[in-house]
Design a protein around this motif. Structure first.
Motif, PDB file in Angstrom:
ATOM      1  N   GLY A  10      95.890  40.776  23.846  1.00 25.54           N
ATOM      2  CA  GLY A  10      97.007  39.859  23.628  1.00 25.54           C
ATOM      3  C   GLY A  10      98.294  40.333  24.277  1.00 25.54           C
ATOM      4  N   HIS A  11      98.361  41.632  24.559  1.00 24.06           N
ATOM      5  CA  HIS A  11      99.528  42.212  25.234  1.00 24.06           C
ATOM      6  C   HIS A  11      99.224  42.529  26.698  1.00 24.06           C
ATOM      7  CE1 HIS A  11     102.160  42.528  21.765  1.00 24.06           C
ATOM      8  NE2 HIS A  11     101.118  42.930  21.064  1.00 24.06           N
ATOM      9  N   LYS A  12      98.156  41.903  27.211  1.00 23.56           N
ATOM     10  CA  LYS A  12      97.778  42.043  28.630  1.00 23.56           C
ATOM     11  C   LYS A  12      97.406  43.474  29.012  1.00 23.56           C
ATOM     12  CE  LYS A  12      98.946  37.733  29.357  1.00 23.56           C
ATOM     13  NZ  LYS A  12      98.061  36.797  28.757  1.00 23.56           N
ATOM     14  N   MET A  13      96.967  44.251  28.031  1.00 24.38           N
ATOM     15  CA  MET A  13      96.526  45.611  28.320  1.00 24.38           C
ATOM     16  C   MET A  13      95.124  45.567  28.914  1.00 24.38           C
ATOM     17  SD  MET A  13      97.972  47.444  24.878  1.00 24.38           S
ATOM     18  CE  MET A  13      98.188  49.120  25.408  1.00 24.38           C
ATOM     19  N   LYS A  14      94.755  46.619  29.615  1.00 22.55           N
ATOM     20  CA  LYS A  14      93.445  46.711  30.248  1.00 22.55           C
ATOM     21  C   LYS A  14      92.525  47.550  29.357  1.00 22.55           C
ATOM     22  CE  LYS A  14      91.330  47.276  34.706  1.00 22.55           C
ATOM     23  NZ  LYS A  14      91.472  47.699  36.079  1.00 22.55           N
ATOM     24  N   VAL A  15      91.321  47.021  29.105  1.00 26.94           N
ATOM     25  CA  VAL A  15      90.415  47.602  28.117  1.00 26.94           C
ATOM     26  C   VAL A  15      89.031  47.844  28.719  1.00 26.94           C
ATOM     27  CG1 VAL A  15      89.263  47.176  25.896  1.00 26.94           C
ATOM     28  CG2 VAL A  15      91.639  46.432  26.231  1.00 26.94           C
ATOM     29  N   TYR A  16      88.435  48.955  28.327  1.00 26.48           N
ATOM     30  CA  TYR A  16      87.058  49.276  28.681  1.00 26.48           C
ATOM     31  C   TYR A  16      86.284  49.523  27.388  1.00 26.48           C
ATOM     32  CZ  TYR A  16      82.971  51.724  30.460  1.00 26.48           C
ATOM     33  OH  TYR A  16      81.678  52.096  30.729  1.00 26.48           O
ATOM     34  N   VAL A  17      85.123  48.892  27.265  1.00 31.01           N
ATOM     35  CA  VAL A  17      84.265  49.082  26.090  1.00 31.01           C
ATOM     36  C   VAL A  17      82.899  49.547  26.570  1.00 31.01           C
ATOM     37  CG1 VAL A  17      83.157  47.991  24.093  1.00 31.01           C
ATOM     38  CG2 VAL A  17      85.458  47.263  24.795  1.00 31.01           C
ATOM     39  N   ALA A  18      82.460  50.693  26.063  1.00 32.23           N
ATOM     40  CA  ALA A  18      81.109  51.198  26.307  1.00 32.23           C
ATOM     41  C   ALA A  18      80.352  51.103  24.996  1.00 32.23           C
ATOM     42  CB  ALA A  18      81.147  52.649  26.779  1.00 32.23           C
ATOM     43  N   GLN A  19      79.205  50.452  25.024  1.00 33.46           N
ATOM     44  CA  GLN A  19      78.367  50.373  23.828  1.00 33.46           C
ATOM     45  C   GLN A  19      77.140  51.245  24.047  1.00 33.46           C
ATOM     46  OE1 GLN A  19      77.679  46.132  23.019  1.00 33.46           O
ATOM     47  NE2 GLN A  19      79.128  46.342  21.343  1.00 33.46           N
ATOM     48  N   PHE A  20      76.996  52.239  23.188  1.00 31.57           N
ATOM     49  CA  PHE A  20      75.820  53.090  23.181  1.00 31.57           C
ATOM     50  C   PHE A  20      74.812  52.504  22.195  1.00 31.57           C
ATOM     51  CE2 PHE A  20      79.263  55.745  24.578  1.00 31.57           C
ATOM     52  CZ  PHE A  20      78.701  56.504  25.592  1.00 31.57           C
ATOM     53  N   LEU A  21      73.537  52.589  22.522  1.00 37.05           N
ATOM     54  CA  LEU A  21      72.434  52.202  21.636  1.00 37.05           C
ATOM     55  C   LEU A  21      72.308  50.707  21.410  1.00 37.05           C
ATOM     56  CD1 LEU A  21      73.097  54.922  18.908  1.00 37.05           C
ATOM     57  CD2 LEU A  21      71.488  55.078  20.805  1.00 37.05           C
ATOM     58  N   LYS A  22      73.265  49.921  21.833  1.00 34.30           N
ATOM     59  CA  LYS A  22      73.257  48.486  21.548  1.00 34.30           C
ATOM     60  C   LYS A  22      72.857  47.721  22.799  1.00 34.30           C
ATOM     61  CE  LYS A  22      76.649  48.174  17.843  1.00 34.30           C
ATOM     62  NZ  LYS A  22      77.992  47.721  17.475  1.00 34.30           N
ATOM     63  N   GLY A  23      71.592  47.324  22.868  1.00 32.66           N
ATOM     64  CA  GLY A  23      71.140  46.556  24.003  1.00 32.66           C
ATOM     65  C   GLY A  23      70.794  45.127  23.624  1.00 32.66           C
TER      66      GLY A  23
END
Length: 169
Positions: free
Chosen positions: A27-40
């Protein structure tokens, strides 16, 4: 200055809390990275996150739960994810990085706690790092700036209610 958050415990809501913070950041135009382990498997958050241009999501798990001992493929995927997170966290390219279920990956022996701590200690100074999953190792709790433990007080799973689309996945 970026801080380290840990969301752990046996209660529901660890990933949900991390993704709530992601939503706030987007919502504040920040840049985000999400890594999901074990969740396929197919989780609703995958579809929601695709609606935002400032978020990158990568998954490092097979489309099944690990029952018993993890196999070579589970370990390979988790280590790939850890190496990718090491690059991302130290790059300074992202404001927020989420390592979803990284605690469980350590607990299952897919990578060791020292490897996770190395990622934490080598993060870019302005990167906010969120690590989720049950079984947060004490060493991680010691170096974290914020630790929240979700505690199960009551859950309908104990009555045999299965995971529901849009609520648990």
């Amino acid at each position: 200055m970026g801080y380290v958050h840990v969301y752990t415990g046996n209660g529901k809501g660890k990933t949900t809390a991390a993704l709530g913070l992601v939503l706030r950041a987007l919502g504040h135009k920040m840049k985000v990275y999400v890594a999901q382990f074990l969740k396929g498997m197919d989780y609703g958050e995958l579809h929601s996150l695709q609606c935002f241009e400032n978020v990158t999501l990568e998954r490092f798990g097979r489309p099944k739960f690990i029952h018993g001992e993890p196999d070579e493929e589970d370990t390979k995927l988790a280590k790939q994810g850890l190496n990718r997170c090491r690059e991302v966290v130290s790059s300074g390219e992202y404001d927020i990085v989420v390592m979803d279920e990284a605690n469980v990956a350590v607990y299952l022996g897919l990578f060791n706690v020292q490897d996770l701590l190395d990622v934490v200690s080598n993060r870019h100074e302005r990167t906010e790092l969120i690590i989720t999953g049950r079984y947060a190792p004490p060493e991680l709790i010691d170096v974290a700036d914020l630790v929240t433990e979700m505690v199960e007080v009551k859950h309908y799973y104990s009555r045999g209610i299965q995971a529901r689309k849009g609520i648990e996945y």
